[in-house]
Motif scaffolding. Structure first.
Motif, short mmCIF file in Angstrom:
data_model
loop_
_atom_site.label_atom_id
_atom_site.label_comp_id
_atom_site.label_asym_id
_atom_site.label_seq_id
_atom_site.Cartn_x
_atom_site.Cartn_y
_atom_site.Cartn_z
N VAL A 98 0.84 -1.20 0.00
CA VAL A 98 0.00 0.00 0.00
C VAL A 98 0.87 1.25 0.00
N ASP A 99 0.66 2.11 -0.98
CA ASP A 99 1.42 3.36 -1.07
C ASP A 99 0.49 4.50 -1.45
N ASP A 100 0.97 5.73 -1.24
CA ASP A 100 0.13 6.89 -1.52
C ASP A 100 0.01 7.17 -3.01
N ILE A 101 1.12 7.08 -3.74
CA ILE A 101 1.10 7.49 -5.14
C ILE A 101 1.99 6.59 -6.00
N LEU A 102 1.52 6.31 -7.18
CA LEU A 102 2.34 5.67 -8.20
C LEU A 102 2.68 6.76 -9.20
N ASP A 103 3.92 7.22 -9.14
CA ASP A 103 4.39 8.25 -10.05
C ASP A 103 5.26 7.56 -11.09
N GLU A 104 6.56 7.70 -11.03
CA GLU A 104 7.41 6.97 -11.96
C GLU A 104 7.55 5.50 -11.55
N GLY A 105 7.48 5.23 -10.26
CA GLY A 105 7.36 3.87 -9.78
C GLY A 105 8.64 3.09 -9.55
N GLY A 130 3.97 9.57 -19.19
CA GLY A 130 4.64 8.50 -19.91
C GLY A 130 5.99 8.11 -19.35
N ARG A 131 6.28 8.45 -18.08
CA ARG A 131 7.61 8.18 -17.51
C ARG A 131 7.64 7.00 -16.54
N ARG A 132 6.60 6.21 -16.51
CA ARG A 132 6.52 5.09 -15.55
C ARG A 132 7.58 4.03 -15.86
N ALA A 133 8.17 3.51 -14.79
CA ALA A 133 9.12 2.40 -14.93
C ALA A 133 8.40 1.21 -15.57
N GLU A 134 9.10 0.51 -16.41
CA GLU A 134 8.50 -0.64 -17.08
C GLU A 134 8.15 -1.72 -16.06
N GLY A 135 6.94 -2.28 -16.21
CA GLY A 135 6.55 -3.41 -15.38
C GLY A 135 5.92 -3.06 -14.04
N ILE A 136 5.47 -1.84 -13.85
CA ILE A 136 4.82 -1.48 -12.58
C ILE A 136 3.50 -0.76 -12.87
N GLU A 137 2.43 -1.34 -12.38
CA GLU A 137 1.09 -0.76 -12.47
C GLU A 137 0.36 -1.11 -11.19
N ALA A 138 -0.59 -0.29 -10.82
CA ALA A 138 -1.39 -0.57 -9.62
C ALA A 138 -2.44 -1.62 -9.93
N ASP A 139 -2.63 -2.54 -9.00
CA ASP A 139 -3.74 -3.48 -9.09
C ASP A 139 -5.03 -2.81 -8.64
N PHE A 140 -4.89 -1.88 -7.69
CA PHE A 140 -6.03 -1.13 -7.16
C PHE A 140 -5.61 0.33 -7.07
N ASN A 141 -6.39 1.20 -7.71
CA ASN A 141 -6.07 2.62 -7.77
C ASN A 141 -7.29 3.44 -7.36
N GLY A 142 -7.03 4.44 -6.53
CA GLY A 142 -8.12 5.32 -6.10
C GLY A 142 -8.49 6.32 -7.18
N VAL A 143 -7.59 7.24 -7.49
CA VAL A 143 -7.86 8.31 -8.45
C VAL A 143 -6.65 8.52 -9.34
N ASP A 144 -6.90 9.07 -10.52
CA ASP A 144 -5.84 9.44 -11.45
C ASP A 144 -5.55 10.93 -11.29
N LEU A 145 -4.26 11.29 -11.39
CA LEU A 145 -3.83 12.67 -11.22
C LEU A 145 -3.15 13.18 -12.48
N PRO A 146 -3.26 14.48 -12.70
CA PRO A 146 -2.49 15.06 -13.81
C PRO A 146 -1.01 15.09 -13.44
N ASP A 147 -0.18 15.33 -14.41
CA ASP A 147 1.28 15.36 -14.21
C ASP A 147 1.68 16.73 -13.65
N ARG A 148 1.33 16.94 -12.37
CA ARG A 148 1.64 18.18 -11.66
C ARG A 148 2.16 17.82 -10.27
N TYR A 149 2.77 18.77 -9.60
CA TYR A 149 3.24 18.55 -8.23
C TYR A 149 2.02 18.49 -7.32
N VAL A 150 1.85 17.37 -6.62
CA VAL A 150 0.68 17.17 -5.76
C VAL A 150 1.11 16.99 -4.31
#
Length: 181
Positions: free
Chosen positions: A103-110, A139-159
């Motif tokens: 469980v983590d807060d955000i999947l950014d580049e990963g 489009g900068r996500r590390a290859e091979g990492i995606e969430a199985d369960f995701n709450g919300v999608d965010l724009p590419d901004r500092y959050v």
């Protein structure tokens, strides 16, 4: 970082998701996780510090019995770019043969999250399911990492807020904010 600079950041930010909106999404995630676990008792592994607030709320939305632990890892060690994974705290619960709900807060580049996931597999986890409060869309996500369960999608901004920090502040804000471009 001063209270004044945090106030300036808030004035220069948009609220992306309110607590009510996040509550709804976290409740949905809990139902999806229950369905995916199908009677298993997973290790609920929280990534510190960012996931603390989300993990507590998510755990209450899951009806399945959970065994709790946490990890604290970094790839940065004070630098601006990451290197190898460095454990500040490894899991203490044995993972061998278990399902791990990471469980983590955000999947950014990963990159760090992928390294933690892969380490859980090396520790013998039979599977690792990834639950994140939010996924940043780019489009900068590390290859091979995606969430199985995701709450919300965010724009590419500092959050920040809801566990995510603004210069080590604002993790306890009850909404997700994004700095204006």
């Amino acid at each position: 970082m001063t209270a004044a600079s945090l106030e300036q950041a808030l004035q220069n930010s948009d609220v992306l998701f309110t607590r009510d909106q996040l509550d709804t999404e976290i409740a949905r995630m809990g139902r999806e996780i229950d369905a995916a676990l199908a009677g298993e008792r997973p290790v609920f592994l929280t990534v510190m510090h960012g996931a603390l607030i989300f993990a507590g709320q998510l755990s209450l939305a899951i009806r399945t019995d959970l065994e709790f632990d946490y990890v604290h890892a970094t790839r940065y060690r004070g630098a601006q770019t990451g290197s190898d994974l460095h454990w500040l705290r490894e899991p203490h619960v044995p993972l061998a043969g278990r399902t791990v709900l990471l469980v983590d807060d955000i999947l950014d580049e990963g990159h760090t999250l992928k390294a933690v996931r892969d380490a859980c597999v090396k520790m013998g986890a039979k599977r690792v399911l990834l639950a994140v409060l939010c996924t940043k869309l780019h489009g900068r996500r590390a290859e091979g990492i995606e969430a199985d369960f995701n709450g919300v999608d965010l724009p590419d901004r500092y959050v920040f807020g809801y566990g995510m920090d603004y210069n080590e502040q604002a993790r306890n804000l009850p909404a997700i904010y994004a700095l204006k471009d």
